[in-house]
Structure formats: C-alpha cells, structure tokens
Write an enzyme that holds these catalytic residues in place. Structure first.
Site, mmCIF file in Angstrom:
data_model
loop_
_atom_site.group_PDB
_atom_site.id
_atom_site.type_symbol
_atom_site.label_atom_id
_atom_site.label_comp_id
_atom_site.label_asym_id
_atom_site.label_seq_id
_atom_site.Cartn_x
_atom_site.Cartn_y
_atom_site.Cartn_z
ATOM 1 N N GLN A 1 34.744 14.715 -75.458
ATOM 2 C CA GLN A 1 33.923 14.970 -76.667
ATOM 3 C C GLN A 1 32.554 14.061 -76.801
ATOM 4 O O GLN A 1 31.758 14.428 -77.587
ATOM 5 C CB GLN A 1 35.264 14.245 -77.708
ATOM 6 C CG GLN A 1 34.644 14.088 -79.293
ATOM 7 C CD GLN A 1 35.364 14.655 -79.964
ATOM 8 O OE1 GLN A 1 36.347 15.646 -80.275
ATOM 9 N NE2 GLN A 1 35.829 13.307 -80.628
ATOM 10 N N ASN B 1 39.840 24.009 -75.410
ATOM 11 C CA ASN B 1 38.641 23.716 -75.120
ATOM 12 C C ASN B 1 37.721 24.219 -74.247
ATOM 13 O O ASN B 1 36.304 23.965 -73.595
ATOM 14 C CB ASN B 1 39.415 22.772 -73.987
ATOM 15 C CG ASN B 1 40.461 22.077 -73.963
ATOM 16 O OD1 ASN B 1 40.736 21.339 -74.904
ATOM 17 N ND2 ASN B 1 41.170 22.264 -72.870
ATOM 18 N N LYS C 1 -7.374 -3.043 -88.883
ATOM 19 C CA LYS C 1 -6.877 -2.205 -87.516
ATOM 20 C C LYS C 1 -6.481 -0.711 -87.944
ATOM 21 O O LYS C 1 -5.591 0.048 -88.522
ATOM 22 C CB LYS C 1 -5.255 -2.675 -87.700
ATOM 23 C CG LYS C 1 -5.730 -4.190 -86.884
ATOM 24 C CD LYS C 1 -5.825 -4.172 -85.070
ATOM 25 C CE LYS C 1 -5.085 -3.771 -84.730
ATOM 26 N NZ LYS C 1 -3.548 -4.408 -84.570
ATOM 27 N N ASN D 1 -3.619 1.963 -85.432
ATOM 28 C CA ASN D 1 -2.202 1.359 -84.280
ATOM 29 C C ASN D 1 -2.348 3.097 -83.851
ATOM 30 O O ASN D 1 -1.869 3.367 -85.294
ATOM 31 C CB ASN D 1 -1.706 0.501 -84.824
ATOM 32 C CG ASN D 1 -1.732 -0.727 -85.622
ATOM 33 O OD1 ASN D 1 -3.049 -1.091 -84.965
ATOM 34 N ND2 ASN D 1 -1.582 -1.567 -86.177
ATOM 35 N N TYR E 1 39.927 19.219 -68.513
ATOM 36 C CA TYR E 1 39.572 19.128 -69.903
ATOM 37 C C TYR E 1 39.767 17.310 -70.469
ATOM 38 O O TYR E 1 41.547 17.009 -70.160
ATOM 39 C CB TYR E 1 39.790 19.698 -71.150
ATOM 40 C CG TYR E 1 39.206 19.332 -72.538
ATOM 41 C CD1 TYR E 1 37.792 19.444 -72.914
ATOM 42 C CD2 TYR E 1 39.846 18.076 -73.183
ATOM 43 C CE1 TYR E 1 37.777 18.442 -74.023
ATOM 44 C CE2 TYR E 1 39.930 17.569 -74.425
ATOM 45 C CZ TYR E 1 38.777 17.878 -74.905
ATOM 46 O OH TYR E 1 38.274 17.022 -76.055
ATOM 47 N N SER F 1 -2.621 -1.939 -90.524
ATOM 48 C CA SER F 1 -1.881 -2.972 -90.158
ATOM 49 C C SER F 1 -1.931 -3.850 -91.797
ATOM 50 O O SER F 1 -3.734 -3.768 -92.269
ATOM 51 C CB SER F 1 -2.361 -4.005 -89.352
ATOM 52 O OG SER F 1 -2.359 -5.238 -89.447
ATOM 53 N N SER G 1 35.607 14.313 -84.757
ATOM 54 C CA SER G 1 33.918 14.830 -84.243
ATOM 55 C C SER G 1 33.604 15.520 -84.847
ATOM 56 O O SER G 1 32.312 15.823 -85.209
ATOM 57 C CB SER G 1 34.432 15.968 -82.874
ATOM 58 O OG SER G 1 35.053 16.779 -82.783
ATOM 59 N N THR H 1 -7.442 4.975 -59.683
ATOM 60 C CA THR H 1 -5.905 4.768 -59.150
ATOM 61 C C THR H 1 -5.998 3.385 -59.643
ATOM 62 O O THR H 1 -6.617 2.325 -59.359
ATOM 63 C CB THR H 1 -5.333 4.918 -57.064
ATOM 64 O OG1 THR H 1 -7.455 4.418 -56.775
ATOM 65 C CG2 THR H 1 -6.455 6.501 -57.554
ATOM 66 N N HIS H 2 -4.358 2.294 -59.469
ATOM 67 C CA HIS H 2 -4.266 1.018 -59.639
ATOM 68 C C HIS H 2 -5.376 0.615 -60.752
ATOM 69 O O HIS H 2 -5.120 -0.449 -61.214
ATOM 70 C CB HIS H 2 -4.973 0.043 -58.133
ATOM 71 C CG HIS H 2 -4.345 0.547 -57.057
ATOM 72 N ND1 HIS H 2 -3.242 0.338 -56.144
ATOM 73 C CD2 HIS H 2 -4.767 1.388 -56.241
ATOM 74 C CE1 HIS H 2 -2.917 1.455 -55.277
ATOM 75 N NE2 HIS H 2 -4.029 2.142 -55.356
HETATM 76 N N1 ARG Z 1 36.474 18.031 -80.653
HETATM 77 C C1 ARG Z 1 36.979 18.179 -79.182
HETATM 78 C C2 ARG Z 1 35.411 17.611 -78.200
HETATM 79 O O1 ARG Z 1 34.876 18.233 -78.688
HETATM 80 C C3 ARG Z 1 37.345 19.894 -79.067
HETATM 81 C C4 ARG Z 1 38.134 20.151 -77.895
HETATM 82 C C5 ARG Z 1 39.220 19.414 -78.048
HETATM 83 N N2 ARG Z 1 40.639 19.551 -77.639
HETATM 84 C C6 ARG Z 1 41.135 18.833 -76.755
HETATM 85 N N3 ARG Z 1 42.211 19.342 -76.174
HETATM 86 N N4 ARG Z 1 42.182 17.956 -77.942
HETATM 87 O O2 ARG Z 1 36.180 17.609 -76.833
#
Ligand code: ARG
Length: 467
Positions: A322, A110, A283, A285, A317, A277, A22, A155-156
């Site tokens: 993620q 976590n 034009k 836009n 968790y 355009s 991530s 309205t409408h």
């Molecule tokens: N990159 C993880 C996330 O965004 C961090 C937490 C990871 N925790 C784990 N138990 N693998 O959730």
C-alpha cells in the site's frame, strides 16, 4: 459494513483504523476501479455467477456511482471507506442493494489494486509521452529558428568548441525523446492484466482472463498469480524512468539558470515564469527553473522509497505494498505538472543569439580545428596539439587570438603552417569540419533536425496506438 469483520470479536482501535486506511490517496483510482469492476462483473456473468439482470444492475450502478462522484465530490469527503475498493462496494450496495455484494465473488483486493495501479500508470505514461512530444516540438522549433547561429559548447564548464545553437538544443531533444522511449518500454511490462489472479493462488471461479484483459485494453494477462499480486516492478520502472526524466529537467534547468545570468547573458528569463525580489528591485529570478531542479530530488526520493519498500517483501501480497501508492502518485503528478510549465517557459524564453555568437568567437575555440589543419598536412596529432598549445600560450601573453599571429610567429611552432591556415580558423570552417553524423557541421544538423521531426511524429503515432 467492513470488508472483513466476520472473524473479529473486537473492533479496531480507532486511531489504528484511521491510520491504516488508503482511501485518502487511492481515491484517485476510482475510474480504474470502476472499469475493472465492470470487467469483472461481465466475467462473473459469463461464469454463471451473475444473472443478466444482476449484471445490468451492477453495471448501471457502477456507472451511476462514477457520475455521482463527479457531480457531488462530497460523497468522497464524507465516505467512511477503508480504501477505494471498499468505497465502490459501499456505494454500489447503497445504489442497488445486496446484489452489489455479489461483485466481490471470486476476486481479491490484491488483484484489484494491482490492476488499478497498472491502469493508472498506463494512462500516466500516455499523458507524459504526449507532454514530452510537446516539449520536443518546441525544442525543434527553436532549433529551426536559430538557423546557423553558433555558441560555445563547454566541457568542464570551460569553453571548448563552437557549435550551432540548434545542435545544443537537439542535445536536450535527444534526452527527452529517450525519456519518452523509456516510458514506452515500461508500458510493455505494465500493460498486462492481473485480474483473475485472486488473492495469490488464482481466481476461485472460472473467469475468462483473456476477455478481462481485452475489455480493459491490456495487451494480455499476467502469467503467474503469485507474481501478479505482489509485483510492483512496473511502479519501480515507471518512477525510475521519471527520475531519469527529472534529472534531465534538472540539468536543463541548471544550464538555463547559468545561461540567464548576466555573466553568460545567453537568454532572457520570461517574465511570466519568473518572480521578483521583495528586497532588491532590480531582480528577476528563475524560480520555475530552481523549483524544477529541486523537484528532481523529490522524484528520486520517491524512487528510492519504492525500492526500499519492496526489497524485503516475501511473496505474495503484503500490506507494505500500500505504501507504494503515494510515491507513485507523487512522482507522476510532480512530473506531469512540470512538463507543460517547462514547455511554456521554453516557448517564451528569449535566446540572445548575438551574445552566444560573440562568446563562440573568442577563447581559442578554434584551437582543435587549428591542430586539425596541421594533422591534415601530415603532422602527428600529438605534435600538432603541442604546436597549437604553444601558439595559444603566445596569444595569451599578447592578448590576442590565433588569427592575429603572423605566419612567421606560427612557423616557430611548426614549419607546416601556411597562408590557408587563417581561413581554417574562421568559424564557418571550424563548424564545417565536424562533418560526421551527430556532429555540428550545418549540413549534419539539418539532417538531425529532419530526423528529430520524424522521431516526434512517430512518438505521437505510437502514443495514439498505445504502443
Ligand atoms: N489498500 C490496499 C493496498 O493498497 C488494497 C489491497 C488490500 N489487500 C489486503 N489483503 N489487505 O494495497
């Protein structure tokens, strides 16, 4: 060093390893990860796990690492980190040696990710509320500038009644001030500190959760470690609040697109925010408005993704969580980049008061006021409605307006019509009868403007107080 390799005999499949990381998106969380890690280090010292020297070394290391990334962004690009938590640990160890590994005592990623995301959302809420205050201020300025100019309200999408232009602008003001309020409400449940929740069952060391929360500016700490590590309600709420805001921006854009068309001619598109355009030389836009309308789809899509990611998760968790990050970042960044542009657009758009006024004077928009004239003289509303409806029908046949009918013609529909009927048809009179709080009578709109200013002022004060 990986954060968890001890129990593994085989290395990860390289493709899988790359794919599950991530870091490329959670790198945004670096300032929060550093702040939360500093708070944790202090809690570890208080719990007797770190010596004073170790604490100082860790705090200085975290500080330095923040500065290093700011001055050498390539640190991030060439990092081989699984996520932001891993990155900070790697960097810290490279700066201060093995003491850096002590920072992870008694904590879990976590709770770290839950904390970082709460800090991210909190900051984003502050910035978005400030940006909304700006937009609301421009709407108020325009409303003041428009004085007693009138326009049709639809309205409408059919002309309904005349209203003050200011009244129309304040309708958008109300939407955006509600958005700011929704964000403030979301902040209440976001601004709680998960640190000390551990992986799921609570920290394994006696950490002072109150001190952790205070240091990070949270109102308090979360109540249950299982919930705290698996809860993303604050993300759902936030992105849903953004979706409502995006819908408002989209509706606003749609109306501005319509009103800028030659058919309406109520406003001129600001050149600084429009494009031409490549084919048709005449034009201009409304690209900013069109893109805004479409960006709403994206934000709503993010909200939907979030619901679906979370809906099937058992406690606590799960790595699925993620996947809540990118929709969150995308929604926040989309709206954050939009608001100042829309404020700029609004500042430079030119309302064509003359066209609006002309439109407000034709098309029988005084018909309800005409019926009210009869109602005020004792005619039952349904019958008054019928009488004016017939009068309108006659006008259509003769291509004229109600004011052009003679008293004799009018009396064919109701004997109650009298000479003073004609003055009740004038626009000023029509506007004035909408004399209720929230109505378009000029005195009411003046009051609404004063209230609006008050609301923006209080919004700014609350943002400053993180309330
Ligand atoms: N990159 C993880 C996330 O965004 C961090 C937490 C990871 N925790 C784990 N138990 N693998 O959730």
């Amino acid at each position: 060093m990986k954060m968890w390799s001890g129990r593994f005999r085989q290395p990860l499949d390289p493709q899988f390893d790359e794919w599950q990381r991530s870091f490329k998106f959670d790198v945004r969380l670096l300032p929060y990860e550093i702040a939360a890690s500093s708070a944790h280090a202090r809690a570890l010292k208080a719990a007797g796990i770190l010596s004073s020297d170790e604490l100082i070394s860790i705090l200085e290391g975290l500080d330095e690492l923040g500065k290093n990334v700011a001055t050498s962004p390539e640190l991030v690009n060439k990092a081989d980190a699984e996520d932001i938590h891993h990155f900070v640990e790697q960097q810290l160890v490279s700066l201060i040696g093995e003491t850096g590994y002590k920072l992870h005592s008694g904590r879990s990623r976590n709770e770290q990710i839950a904390t970082d995301l709460r800090l991210y959302v909190r900051d984003a809420i502050d910035r978005l509320r400030t940006a909304l205050a700006e937009l609301c201020t421009v709407l108020i300025e325009y409303a003041e500038h428009s004085g007693n100019s009138a326009m049709p309200v639809y309205t409408h999408l059919q002309r309904a009644e005349p209203v003050l232009v200011a009244h129309w602008l304040l309708a958008y003001f109300e939407m955006f001030i509600r958005d700011a309020d929704r964000l403030a409400d979301c902040l209440k449940r976001t601004n709680l500190c998960p640190l000390g929740s551990g992986a799921a069952a609570g920290a394994t060391l006696p950490l002072d959760r109150r001190a952790l929360a205070d240091e990070l500016g949270f109102n308090s700490f979360t109540a249950n470690s299982i919930d705290a590590t698996s809860d993303r309600d604050f993300v759902l709420e936030f992105v849903n609040a953004l979706s409502v805001l995006a819908v408002h921006l989209s509706r606003w854009s749609e109306e501005m697109i319509l009103f800028s068309s030659q058919e309406f001619g109520f406003l001129g598109l600001p050149e600084a925010y429009s494009t031409g355009s490549s084919a048709m030389p005449q034009k201009k836009n409304p690209d900013l408005l069109e893109l805004t309308r479409a960006k709403a789809a994206r934000v709503i899509g993010n909200a939907t993704t979030l619901f679906i990611v979370v809906k099937g998760l058992p406690l606590a968790y799960n790595k699925d969580l993620q996947e809540t990050q990118e929709p969150l970042f995308d929604a926040a960044e989309t709206i954050e980049s939009l608001l100042p542009l829309i404020t700029g657009w609004m500042r430079s758009a030119e309302l064509n008061y003359r066209r609006m006024q002309e439109a407000a004077e034709s098309g029988f928009m005084n018909a309800w006021a005409a019926a009210t004239y009869l109602v005020n003289r004792g005619v039952p509303a349904r019958l008054a409605h019928e009488a004016i409806g017939k009068a309108v029908q006659l006008c259509i046949a003769q291509t004229c307006e109600l004011k052009d009918l003679s008293l004799d013609q009018l009396r064919e529909f109701s004997p109650t019509f009298d000479h003073d009927f004609y003055s009740s048809l004038k626009q000023d009179a029509v506007l004035a009868i909408h004399d209720v709080p929230g109505g378009t009578a000029p005195a009411r709109v003046k009051q609404a403007l004063a209230d609006a200013k008050q609301k923006v002022e209080s919004l700014r004060e609350r943002v400053n107080a993180h309330a």
